[in-house]
Scaffold this active site. Sequence first.
Site, short mmCIF file in Angstrom:
data_model
loop_
_atom_site.label_atom_id
_atom_site.label_comp_id
_atom_site.label_asym_id
_atom_site.label_seq_id
_atom_site.Cartn_x
_atom_site.Cartn_y
_atom_site.Cartn_z
CG MET A 30 -1.58 -1.78 1.37
SD MET A 30 -3.45 -0.62 1.84
CE MET A 30 -2.39 -0.73 4.28
N GLY A 31 2.52 1.34 -0.47
CA GLY A 31 2.47 2.01 -0.38
C GLY A 31 3.22 2.71 1.29
N GLY A 36 10.72 -3.22 5.52
CA GLY A 36 10.31 -4.10 5.81
C GLY A 36 9.74 -4.31 3.79
CG HIS A 37 6.73 -2.12 2.42
ND1 HIS A 37 6.20 -0.90 3.02
CD2 HIS A 37 5.33 -2.76 2.12
CE1 HIS A 37 5.75 -0.80 3.35
NE2 HIS A 37 5.20 -1.64 2.99
CB SER A 186 3.05 2.63 5.97
OG SER A 186 3.46 1.82 6.16
#
Length: 282
Positions: A30-31, A36-37, A186
């Site tokens: 989700m941006g 982590g991403h 996030s």
Amino acid sequence: MKVIRSPRQMSEVSLRLAQQGKLIGLVPTMGALHEGHLSLIRGAASQNDAVIVTVFVNPLQFGPREDFARYPRNLARDNRLSRAAGADIVFAPSARALYPSGFQTRVDVGRLSERWEGRSRPGHFRGVATVVTILFQVTRPTNAYFGQKDYQQALIVRRLVRDLQLPLKVHVLPTAREPDGLAMSSRNAYLTGAQREQAALLYRALRAARARIHAGERRPRRILSQMRRLIRQAQDARIDYAAIVDARTLEPQPRLHGRVAILLAVWIGRIRLIDNLLVDVS
Ligand code: AMP
């Protein structure tokens, strides 16, 4: 690196890649990308010829009182970070493009979506399963990468890929953490300084639970009450759920055995954080 907004164009590009025999790695997000991403993107880059990162804040997976409107969005930054981590394509469709008028299909994975996150966030996993199914169709991945941080989500995606016989492999990669152990998210950015310090208690409670299991404790209630005591030390913390469950079914066990997942969802002020650890009970 290419940025694609239109699902039709994404579909054409992925079809071409697939026809060339390229291995396609997909990282749905989700941006508001964080380490982590990026670890998922690097993992995908190491195993595939082309890496597609999707950036889409999916309205279907937010409840009416959740933070959809104020969820952090910064596509230019996400593009830059994706590229540096090894992405070849960022696919960032609009909600209108992914859910055009008249859209009404939902993908509903059964029992696995009912407990824990599913109970606290009704409709959440229906939204996740629906968007992930569409993203799989449009990007044609050979491999798709998810974080263990959202463990129930990863299990649900695995189940859906099996049940719908989708031709791809699901990989679940370890949770990236801050130096004090807090799982990167996030939503951590919403925490005040004092709350941020308290948030480290989640991982401490998980580690304490794991240590109890390693020390031979098999009664989940004992372990859970210790976890609850620990977390209650934080002034702004309120436990949503704490559970120790079978790692495959997410059902509670009266006596721990096999591989278990310790699951935790805690409100710190108005921010809801989740985390988990997997433990092999010998
Ligand atoms: P999100 O953008 O929060 O929807 O997350 C996109 C993907 O990144 C999901 O597969 C998450 O499980 C994964 N993810 C989120 N936080 C972490 C983390 N701290 N470590 C590893 N993966 C993560």
